[in-house]
Motif scaffolding. Sequence first.
Motif, PDB file in Angstrom:
ATOM      1  N   PHE A  63       0.829  -1.206   0.000  1.00 45.35           N
ATOM      2  CA  PHE A  63       0.000   0.000   0.000  1.00 45.35           C
ATOM      3  C   PHE A  63       0.865   1.259   0.000  1.00 45.35           C
ATOM      4  O   PHE A  63       0.605   2.205  -0.749  1.00 45.35           O
ATOM      5  N   CYS A  66       2.258   1.947  -3.391  1.00 46.92           N
ATOM      6  CA  CYS A  66       1.273   2.391  -4.387  1.00 46.92           C
ATOM      7  C   CYS A  66       0.700   3.776  -4.088  1.00 46.92           C
ATOM      8  O   CYS A  66       0.280   4.477  -5.017  1.00 46.92           O
ATOM      9  N   MET A 122      -3.970   2.814  -6.820  1.00 46.40           N
ATOM     10  CA  MET A 122      -4.796   1.942  -5.991  1.00 46.40           C
ATOM     11  C   MET A 122      -5.343   0.774  -6.810  1.00 46.40           C
ATOM     12  O   MET A 122      -5.564  -0.306  -6.269  1.00 46.40           O
ATOM     13  N   GLU A 123      -5.523   0.966  -8.108  1.00 45.35           N
ATOM     14  CA  GLU A 123      -5.924  -0.153  -8.972  1.00 45.35           C
ATOM     15  C   GLU A 123      -4.831  -1.216  -9.003  1.00 45.35           C
ATOM     16  O   GLU A 123      -5.117  -2.412  -8.952  1.00 45.35           O
ATOM     17  N   PHE A 125      -2.608  -1.660  -6.634  1.00 43.50           N
ATOM     18  CA  PHE A 125      -2.606  -2.261  -5.296  1.00 43.50           C
ATOM     19  C   PHE A 125      -3.623  -3.389  -5.224  1.00 43.50           C
ATOM     20  O   PHE A 125      -3.310  -4.492  -4.757  1.00 43.50           O
ATOM     21  N   LEU A 126      -4.824  -3.133  -5.712  1.00 39.47           N
ATOM     22  CA  LEU A 126      -5.865  -4.154  -5.694  1.00 39.47           C
ATOM     23  C   LEU A 126      -5.469  -5.354  -6.553  1.00 39.47           C
ATOM     24  O   LEU A 126      -5.654  -6.499  -6.136  1.00 39.47           O
ATOM     25  N   ALA A 127      -4.910  -5.097  -7.723  1.00 36.84           N
ATOM     26  CA  ALA A 127      -4.491  -6.192  -8.604  1.00 36.84           C
ATOM     27  C   ALA A 127      -3.378  -7.026  -7.961  1.00 36.84           C
ATOM     28  O   ALA A 127      -3.374  -8.256  -8.082  1.00 36.84           O
ATOM     29  N   ILE A 129      -2.804  -7.411  -4.702  1.00 32.20           N
ATOM     30  CA  ILE A 129      -3.388  -8.192  -3.602  1.00 32.20           C
ATOM     31  C   ILE A 129      -4.179  -9.377  -4.158  1.00 32.20           C
ATOM     32  O   ILE A 129      -4.104 -10.493  -3.625  1.00 32.20           O
ATOM     33  N   GLN A 130      -4.931  -9.159  -5.227  1.00 35.45           N
ATOM     34  CA  GLN A 130      -5.678 -10.260  -5.837  1.00 35.45           C
ATOM     35  C   GLN A 130      -4.742 -11.335  -6.375  1.00 35.45           C
ATOM     36  O   GLN A 130      -5.007 -12.532  -6.220  1.00 35.45           O
TER      37      GLN A 130
END
Length: 143
Positions: A63, A66, A122-123, A125-127, A129-130
Amino acid sequence: MYRNAVRYCNLVESLFVKSIFVQLFFNVVCLSIAGVETVMKLGNAADTIRFGSFTFAQVAHIFVLCLPGQRLLNHSEEVYNAACDAMWYIFPKKCHNLYKFLLARTLIFSEITAFKVATMSMETFLAIIQTAMSYFTVLLSTT
């Protein structure tokens, strides 16, 4: 002042582009392995807390990597919006060409990337983590 800010962003980008990519790669690997260890040690409270804390620290580190990129994208968008909202028609005639150059430059958002592969946001970051959770489930199913 805007030109100096763009120059600074490009300098930061050139200095950290490879480092951020390597950090993200190892964070995904460590996050996946630490997640598996956390689940495997659920019976032992001390190990669960230790590996759970390490997993949380990896997510926080991703986080923090990013967040500056997202803030830079947000500020670039604010400059673009301010340039579009300017009342250019009241500018002196000699400033109209400068305004055109400013408007053209603000169409290119400043960004921080990871080895020119992914824009730090943040996109992303989400990718990340996924992706780490996908690796986590694969590793968990093999143990």
